[in-house]
Design an enzyme around this catalytic site. Structure first.
Site, PDB file in Angstrom:
ATOM      1  N   SER A 136       0.847  -1.237   0.046  1.00 37.33           N
ATOM      2  CA  SER A 136      -0.157   0.129  -0.077  1.00 37.33           C
ATOM      3  C   SER A 136       0.888   1.153   0.059  1.00 37.33           C
ATOM      4  CB  SER A 136      -0.935  -0.036   1.326  1.00 37.33           C
ATOM      5  OG  SER A 136      -1.797   1.037   1.128  1.00 37.33           O
ATOM      6  N   TYR A 150      -5.521   7.361  -7.067  1.00 36.63           N
ATOM      7  CA  TYR A 150      -4.620   6.443  -6.398  1.00 36.63           C
ATOM      8  C   TYR A 150      -5.037   6.419  -4.997  1.00 36.63           C
ATOM      9  CZ  TYR A 150       0.055   5.089  -4.656  1.00 36.63           C
ATOM     10  OH  TYR A 150       1.263   4.010  -4.053  1.00 36.63           O
ATOM     11  N   LYS A 154      -5.765   2.720  -2.989  1.00 33.54           N
ATOM     12  CA  LYS A 154      -5.157   2.150  -1.492  1.00 33.54           C
ATOM     13  C   LYS A 154      -6.178   2.678  -0.332  1.00 33.54           C
ATOM     14  CE  LYS A 154      -1.532   1.278  -3.740  1.00 33.54           C
ATOM     15  NZ  LYS A 154      -1.172   0.089  -3.853  1.00 33.54           N
TER      16      LYS A 154
END
Length: 281
Positions: A136, A150, A154
């Protein structure tokens, strides 16, 4: 310390995946690695013909993930550690991103990671245990402008892993989320994708990433070699750490962010209680 483990690692052509693979092969472990281009790992293929098995895989291809995982467990009998590492960064304001960019990063970073882990679970369970490592970022806890999609991937994979860690613990399967800070890898200085930038966002915080991606402004503080070593060492920790932050800057920012979040929640005690049924009803 257990020796001669067998690892499956996605995305080993660069960055943490490559560094982990190199270190593991040097110490005698076996690695099943995936890439999209074999040329990038030709050196490892040549040097470790007996312990490095490299396969072509696009992690957006779910049937291909399942086929590879099933065949690898069948071939090797046991895989001790599954590392979900493949992924990339996408930068730009949300409005600047195309639909195709949005769909592809979700398919790669989030869906691909979920399906890799789901494919491995039956095998890990039947063999009596193992370890799952999900790459991660501290951006799975902290959000910055210009990184919305993004962060989606995550934050999403962190929730998935935190949930399944509780589901699979009774089967002796440990799950660890690795949250690195900025590192001197291709992720930042090579593979990062940038949206079609709009002039309306010039000078906007959403374009702050342009400074970060320009190596002339100073390199990231994280050493990918040391980070890879810490990730490998984590497998020897008997109680698998759920989260592992790598990088002093990343840890400082994460702690500061979580303290602010907690303080905000603590101001909401009366508000939260005001929506409950009165006691006794």
């Amino acid at each position: 310390m257990e020796s001669n483990r067998t690892w499956m690692i996605t995305g080993v052509s660069s960055g943490f995946g490559y560094e982990m693979t190199k270190q593991l092969l040097e110490k005698g472990d076996k690695v099943i690695g995936t890439v999209r281009d074999l040329v990038k790992v030709a050196d490892l293929i040549e040097k470790y013909p007996d312990t490095f098995t490299c396969k072509i895989l696009d992690v957006t291809d779910v049937p291909a993930i399942r086929k590879l995982v099933d065949s690898s467990f069948e071939q090797f009998g046991r895989i001790d550690v599954v590392v979900s590492n493949a992924g990339y960064g996408l930068f730009g304001a949300a409005e600047e991103l195309s639909d195709a960019q949005v769909d592809h990063i979700i398919a790669t970073n989030l869906t691909g990671s979920i399906q890799l882990i789901r494919s491995a679970l039956p095998h890990l369970r039947s063999q009596g245990g193992g370890r799952i490592i999900q790459l991660s970022t501290y951006g799975g806890q902290v959000a910055f402008p210009g990184n919305s999609m993004y962060h989606v991937t995550k934050f999403g994979i962190e929730g998935f892993c935190e949930s399944i860690a509780q589901e699979v613990a009774p089967f002796n399967i440990g799950v660890t989320l690795v949250e690195p800070g900025g590192a001197r890898t291709e992720f930042r200085y090579g593979s990062a994708q940038v949206a079609n930038l709009m002039p309306e966002y010039e000078g906007n915080p959403a374009h702050g990433f342009l400074t970060m991606l320009d190596a002339s402004n100073g390199l990231a503080p994280g050493d990918p070699v040391r980070m890879a070593t810490r990730i490998i060492e984590s497998v020897d920790i008997e109680q698998a750490p759920l989260r592992m932050v790598l990088g002093s800057q990343a840890l400082s920012i994460t702690i500061s962010t979580l303290k602010k979040r907690l303080a905000d929640f603590e101001t909401q005690t009366a508000l939260a209680a005001s929506t409950d049924f009165p006691a006794g009803e």
